[in-house]
Motif scaffolding. Structure first.
Motif, short mmCIF file in Angstrom:
data_model
loop_
_atom_site.label_atom_id
_atom_site.label_comp_id
_atom_site.label_asym_id
_atom_site.label_seq_id
_atom_site.Cartn_x
_atom_site.Cartn_y
_atom_site.Cartn_z
N GLY A 164 0.82 -1.21 0.00
CA GLY A 164 0.00 0.00 0.00
C GLY A 164 0.85 1.25 0.00
O GLY A 164 0.54 2.23 -0.69
N LEU A 165 1.94 1.23 0.75
CA LEU A 165 2.84 2.38 0.78
C LEU A 165 3.50 2.62 -0.58
O LEU A 165 3.67 3.77 -1.00
N ILE A 166 3.88 1.53 -1.24
CA ILE A 166 4.46 1.67 -2.59
C ILE A 166 3.44 2.33 -3.51
O ILE A 166 3.76 3.27 -4.25
N LEU A 167 2.20 1.86 -3.47
CA LEU A 167 1.17 2.42 -4.34
C LEU A 167 0.89 3.89 -4.01
O LEU A 167 0.68 4.71 -4.91
N LEU A 168 0.91 4.23 -2.73
CA LEU A 168 0.75 5.64 -2.35
C LEU A 168 1.89 6.49 -2.89
O LEU A 168 1.68 7.61 -3.35
N GLY A 169 3.11 5.95 -2.84
CA GLY A 169 4.26 6.67 -3.39
C GLY A 169 4.14 6.89 -4.87
O GLY A 169 4.44 7.98 -5.38
#
Length: 105
Positions: free
Chosen positions: A92-97
């Motif tokens: 999820g953090l990768i996608l937010l980035g």
């Protein structure tokens, strides 16, 4: 096609060749090895086209983000890799980035 469209296609090819690596058996299987190399070349070509118009730092980070997140998700769905809460949160953090880079261009 827009540079972001090229980048999305490049990321999709990135996922495909990364998963393909699993099937090359250390580059000992000619068919999967050739397919993986073709997918890699297609991914790089699409990235290069996108980078004509996008900042290279953004294009490269989004490309690798799509590839990393997509490969990890498919690894969980197709290859039985662990689906722990920490792994899912990290994806999820990768996608937010990636979304942040798209918005901040």
């Amino acid at each position: 096609m827009t540079p972001w469209g090229w980048l999305l296609i490049a990321g999709s090819f990135e996922i495909a060749w990364a998963i393909g690596l699993k099937y090359t058996d250390g580059w000992t299987r000619p068919g999967p090895s050739l397919a993986t190399l073709a997918l890699l070349a297609a991914s790089m070509y699409c990235l290069a086209v996108a980078a004509r118009s996008l900042p290279i730092g953004t294009a490269y980070a989004v490309w690798t983000g799509i590839g990393a997140a997509g490969t990890a998700l498919l690894g969980m769905l197709l290859l039985g890799e662990p689906r722990t809460p920490l792994r899912l949160a990290s994806l999820g953090l990768i996608l937010l980035g990636v979304a942040g880079l798209k918005l901040a261009r």
